[in-house]
Motif scaffolding. Structure first.
Motif, mmCIF file in Angstrom:
data_model
loop_
_atom_site.group_PDB
_atom_site.id
_atom_site.type_symbol
_atom_site.label_atom_id
_atom_site.label_comp_id
_atom_site.label_asym_id
_atom_site.label_seq_id
_atom_site.Cartn_x
_atom_site.Cartn_y
_atom_site.Cartn_z
ATOM 1 N N CYS A 79 27.173 -4.091 19.489
ATOM 2 C CA CYS A 79 27.173 -2.761 18.283
ATOM 3 C C CYS A 79 28.470 -1.834 18.347
ATOM 4 N N LEU A 85 26.247 -0.156 13.769
ATOM 5 C CA LEU A 85 26.638 -1.459 13.573
ATOM 6 C C LEU A 85 28.266 -1.425 13.617
ATOM 7 N N GLN A 89 29.172 -6.410 12.152
ATOM 8 C CA GLN A 89 27.790 -6.426 11.672
ATOM 9 C C GLN A 89 27.545 -5.882 10.348
ATOM 10 N N PHE A 92 27.886 -8.409 7.621
ATOM 11 C CA PHE A 92 26.752 -9.221 7.578
ATOM 12 C C PHE A 92 25.547 -8.468 6.542
ATOM 13 N N ARG A 93 25.583 -7.122 6.653
ATOM 14 C CA ARG A 93 24.590 -6.293 6.077
ATOM 15 C C ARG A 93 25.039 -6.286 4.405
ATOM 16 N N THR A 104 20.400 -14.383 13.426
ATOM 17 C CA THR A 104 21.457 -13.780 13.495
ATOM 18 C C THR A 104 22.095 -13.306 14.668
ATOM 19 N N PRO A 105 21.499 -12.679 15.801
ATOM 20 C CA PRO A 105 22.255 -12.487 16.953
ATOM 21 C C PRO A 105 23.468 -13.719 17.414
ATOM 22 N N VAL A 108 26.254 -13.789 14.860
ATOM 23 C CA VAL A 108 27.152 -12.721 14.999
ATOM 24 C C VAL A 108 28.122 -12.966 16.351
ATOM 25 N N PRO B 18 21.775 -2.880 -0.145
ATOM 26 C CA PRO B 18 21.840 -3.600 1.042
ATOM 27 C C PRO B 18 20.467 -3.270 1.743
ATOM 28 N N ARG B 19 20.123 -4.300 2.448
ATOM 29 C CA ARG B 19 18.506 -4.132 3.103
ATOM 30 C C ARG B 19 18.441 -3.235 4.172
ATOM 31 N N ASP B 22 17.992 -4.538 7.929
ATOM 32 C CA ASP B 22 19.081 -5.281 8.438
ATOM 33 C C ASP B 22 19.592 -4.841 9.863
ATOM 34 N N PHE B 25 17.636 -5.815 12.839
ATOM 35 C CA PHE B 25 18.168 -7.528 13.291
ATOM 36 C C PHE B 25 19.539 -7.779 13.819
ATOM 37 N N LEU B 26 20.351 -6.931 13.251
ATOM 38 C CA LEU B 26 21.750 -7.118 13.628
ATOM 39 C C LEU B 26 22.042 -6.598 14.858
ATOM 40 N N SER B 27 21.224 -5.645 15.483
ATOM 41 C CA SER B 27 21.530 -5.217 16.786
ATOM 42 C C SER B 27 20.445 -5.665 17.750
#
Lengths: 156, 799
Positions: A79, A85, A89, A92-93, A104-105, A108, B18-19, B22, B25-27
């Protein structure tokens, strides 16, 4: 049991482990870093991808005992500053590069490795880089777009 | 009160927001079932059948029970001795002659016989996963193998082994849809008839998160809690309560936290669910089971698996006169809760797509084969139908020397002919087929693509380019009344939502659907924010927990927006009306004279206003409410769609086929989706991409292969089951046409399955187009290099 000492997300970790412990098991069970996922048992899906000394590696196929003195980065350590983020990241969003979030992880982390080596990767290079990471939701389209956007943002 | 009247907040509907979900999930902060490890967790491993078809001569668990760390070994005999139940079919299919052949369901743990490789026989619970794995190996099972039935068509052959002797044959039902007599008359006067024999290959959903369970039992309250990676927690709870575990429903809680994809597979009844939950009671500790990928290839329900003879009758101008299909559909070794109705109803009734078809007839015979049960997988019956229809149409066009777009234009249902009653018993609400083709052509550049193709294929290159297309209609959100008419006796078509505006103005939405990647947390928040006039960030969508959410049917069949989404729309509109009435009372004016601003309400033409928070305070304090209004701000709505919503779409695919090796490369893919009014175009586009990838994957590479003699699965892991990868696709060109749904206030239709529904046929048609001049008329799926090469050889064109 054997002692192993390594850095995970910048923190030194020292633990006694069964020599057969896989890195992904060590991360998920011992350190409770559950962002690294398991989606297969044959090193095909890439959901468990982490960085070892900066290089994208499937953590289901590495023994933690091999990692004495090495640096491991997981999604929790990828992060941005302050736990927000990172630019990748964020891309991606913004580009809807994830749906169910399970792959996803790994995606990334694989993309992080590519962008470290290639500042402006081509579409083919991106697709090649994430070929070992399966996604069942996105058709990869927006993942590739997200990585392209991150490269552009980085270059700007 | 503020001095300046603030503007109205712009509506988020139709915006690519944007969701909201997210960031976690991204972290790495998503919460999937396997991430949960309560204190004292134990581990379950299943002992599974090694044979496709066998009588069991004995299950000896004594050695396993003595292994280190083993807490229990549970067999089918133990299950029976505990007086526990079995599964139930919720949609028994009655044959057209009026017979109902007793549906065969799988036992939770096999006792006398096994019918597919991987069928659960026993489970071991141990302190650690490795101990459980070791002990499962020590369970001794005696088998007397029986010849298996592998291919669906073989199930009905004379002398075929019979899976379920009580039924007497492998036939589960025989259903006729349409008008056989009118269809045969149309064939008798046809100017041209095209015939094909088609196999729709058996595939498996393979969400990247395998199924996972964490089961707990509280002896004090007699309550079970099951954390399950599942698309429909309330369906699972009812099944556990009523059929398999037979425990009072109010003492079972099913929680599905983040779900890593499902695609229909995670709606099915799997025997692991009740078995693991029961095990938690037996050992008195939490029990976890996480399916491995190789295990999933054996133990997950699978999909498709049709064998079809079909033909299409054309008039002299290429006009479709009739369509006839005769399909044998494998149901696998047992019927699932809902799977049998997919070929019987959802496949058979979708067969005419977007074409005026005066007569159509379809016979479907559902049969048992020695393979995992068949259940919904993205599209569920419709990809199979469109594969039949569009393969026939394009082969017909090529045989008659007609262009594939021209033949479609001649046969499209005109936009002004909707609502359109099909000869297969559906009524499409709205669509604009010619508009879809026009839009697709704009993106794809059909004429130019044909020119390039011609030049390339004449150049003597080793590859040949092919262009194919497919279009479809898909009726989603089936109302409860129609479900009942289909014999879905325990499935409603409705869904539910509760909306709560909290005392501090935050909004909670309890939704009966369950997102597993579809972005409900964002799309629903957009609907609520539009109707209530609040910020999207102030809306929290809660799904997937039977203890928090009222009954809902979950997410499957592209239904969530038109059912749950509409319940949310109505609940939000009702709360807005209530808030407006309260504001009117506070401002001493009629509600219709109020305008909603970003901050609150203003009396039209004045600067008299109340803030949103003041209205909420009034609602919660209660003293100043006008007569007839109760305090509080909570609304539950059940929405049963008055009619189905008809989604539609048009796809173009361009491929290059290497004539030397047979390798197919997708060069370009264009898809236009008409899912009615769009809430979030970014999410819709993402749904299209994912659907296309699954359809193209089935067309080109995915296949659940079984050994023809033994019935052993040969695609037992990701080493053998070809999953599409990033390098298998180009970027997709997607677009939308918005023909609003007339039967709901959002104007929305379904979007989740459209990509897959068209893709099998579009890719197949493109490959056949590339090789048509070489004599190839069909290539069976998956169109691997070997299959294409064989087709070329058979046509005398291979090298």
């Amino acid at each position: 049991m054997m002692d192993v000492e390594l850095a995970v997300n910048g923190r030194q970790v020292r633990k006694a482990v069964d020599p057969r412990t896989l890195l992904v098991e060590f991360l998920r069970r011992e350190l409770r870093l559950t962002g690294t996922h398991v989606g297969c048992d044959t090193t095909q899906c890439g959901a468990c991808t982490v960085l070892i000394d900066g290089q994208a590696t499937k953590s289901c196929t590495v023994l933690v005992a091999q990692l004495q003195g090495r640096q491991v980065t997981t999604i929790e350590g990828a992060c941005g500053e302050g736990g927000g983020l990172s630019p990748l990241q964020e891309c991606f969003r913004e580009h809807h590069g994830l749906q169910c979030g399970f792959c996803t992880p790994g995606m990334v982390m694989a993309a992080t490795d590519l962008l470290r080596r290639e500042a402006r990767p081509t579409e083919a290079q991106i697709r090649h880089q994430i070929e070992g990471n399966l996604c069942r939701c996105t058709g990869y389209h927006n993942i590739v777009r997200a990585v392209q956007a991150a490269a552009e943002k980085d270059a700007a | 009160m503020a001095d300046v009247v603030s503007p109205t907040r712009p509506s988020p509907l139709g915006q690519p927001v944007p969701r909201l979900e997210d960031a976690r999930f991204l972290s790495g902060r998503g919460r999937y079932v396997d991430d949960l490890v309560p204190h004292g967790t134990t581990y379950a491993v299943f002992c599974r059948s090694q044979h496709a078809h066998a009588r069991l001569t004995g299950v000896d668990a004594a050695a396993a029970r003595a292994m280190p760390g083993v807490l229990a070994v549970l067999t089918g005999a133990d299950w029976q001795a505990a007086g526990l139940g079995s599964f139930e079919v919720w949609s028994p299919v009655r044959s057209s002659d009026g017979r109902t052949i007793e549906p065969q369901v799988q036992p939770i743990l096999a006792t006398d016989s096994v019918h597919y490789v991987g069928q659960p026989i026993a489970l071991v619970i141990a302190e650690t996963l490795y101990q459980a794995q070791d002990a499962a190996e020590a369970v001794e099972v005696g088998y007397e193998p029986i010849d298996p039935v592998v291919k669906p068509a073989a199930a009905l052959e004379d002398g075929a082994p019979v899976l379920h002797p009580a039924v007497g044959s492998n036939l589960a039902y025989e259903v006729h849809v349409g008008d056989r007599k009118a269809t045969q008359e149309a064939f008798a006067r046809a100017a041209h008839v095209t015939e094909l024999t088609l196999v729709n290959n058996r595939v498996t959903a393979n969400p990247i998160e395998p199924r996972a369970l964490l089961a707990q039992y509280d002896e004090g309250t007699d309550e079970y809690t099951l954390y399950a990676s599942h698309q429909a927690p309330h369906i699972l709870r009812r099944e556990l309560a009523e059929s398999s575990l037979r425990h009072p429903e109010h003492r079972i809680r099913v929680v599905s936290p983040d779900v890593g994809g499902g695609f229909g597979m995670k709606v099915a009844n799997h025997p692991e669910d009740p078995a693991v939950l029961w095990a938690a009671r037996v050992v008195g500790r939490p029990v976890k089971w996480t399916c491995t990928r190789s295990e999933a290839q054996l133990a997950d329900v699978q999909a498709r698996d049709h064998f079809t003879h079909c033909r299409m009758a054309f008039g002299p101008q290429g006009e479709i006169l009739a369509l006839e299909a005769d399909t044998v559909a494998s149901l696998g070794a047992f019927q699932t809760r809902l799977g049998a109705s997919i070929p019987a109803q959802f496949y058979s009734r979708t067969l005419i797509g977007l074409y005026r078809t005066p007569a159509a007839s379809c016979r479907v015979r559902g049969v048992y084969t020695n393979a995992p049960p068949v259940q919904a997988y993205r599209g569920a019956g419709r990809p199979e139908a469109i594969y039949v229809l569009e393969s026939l149409l394009e082969n017909g066009a090529r045989e008659m020397g007609l262009d594939i777009c021209e033949i479609r234009r001649r046969n499209f249902i005109p936009a002004d002919a909707f609502p359109y009653a099909t000869p297969l018993g559906l009524t499409y609400d709205t669509a604009n087929p010619a508009g879809l083709l026009q839009q697709a052509d704009r993106l794809f550049g059909y004429a130019e693509a044909r020119r390039r193709q011609k030049a390339h294929n004449a150049s003597g290159a080793r590859t040949r380019i092919g262009i194919g297309a497919a279009c479809f209609a898909d009726c989603v959100g089936t109302p409860s009344k129609i479900m009942a008419a289909y014999g879905r006796k325990k499935v409603g078509g409705w869904d539910s939502a509760t909306i709560r505006i909290s005392p501090t103005g935050k909004v909670e939405v309890l939704a009966g659907s369950h997102s597993h990647g579809q972005g409900h947390a964002t799309a629903y928040a957009q609907v609520v924010a539009d109707r209530l006039g609040c910020a999207i960030e102030d809306v929290n969508v809660i799904e997937g927990d039977t203890a928090r959410v009222q009954f809902g049917w979950g997410t499957w069949g592209s239904r969530s927006t038109v059912t749950t989404g509409m319940a949310i729309e109505k609940a939000a509109a009702q709360l807005r009306d209530k808030c407006t009435r309260i504001a009117g009372a506070l401002l001493e004016c009629a509600p219709q004279d109020l305008r909603r601003t970003a901050d609150g309400f203003v009396t039209a033409g004045t600067d008299r206003q109340v803030t949103w928070q003041q209205v909420i305070d009034a609602a919660y304090q209660g003293g100043a409410l006008p007569d007839g209004l109760d305090p509080g701000l909570e609304q539950i709505v059940i929405h049963d769609p008055p009619d189905r919503a008809t989604s539609s779409g048009f796809h173009f695919c361009e491929v290059a086929v290497d004539v030397g090796t047979g390798r197919v490369t997708v060069l370009r893919y264009t898809a236009i989706d008409d899912c009615g009014r769009i809430i979030n175009p970014m999410i819709i586009e993402g749904q299209a991409h994912g659907g296309l990838a699954q359809g193209i994957g089935q067309a080109l590479m995915e296949d659940c292969v079984f050994d023809a003699a033994s019935g052993q699965p040969l695609a037992g892991s990701f080493m053998d089951y070809a999953m599409p990868r990033a390098s298998d696709f180009p970027f997709f060109d997607t677009g939308v046409q918005e023909t609003p749904c007339p039967s709901n206030a959002l104007g929305a239709k379904g979007a989740g399955e459209s990509g897959t529904i068209g893709a099998l046929a579009a890719v197949r048609n493109a490959v056949v187009d590339a090789l048509w001049d070489l004599g190839v008329r069909h290539v069976p799926m998956p169109m691997t290099a070997a299959r294409v090469w064989e087709a070329l050889r058979a046509a005398g064109a291979g090298t």
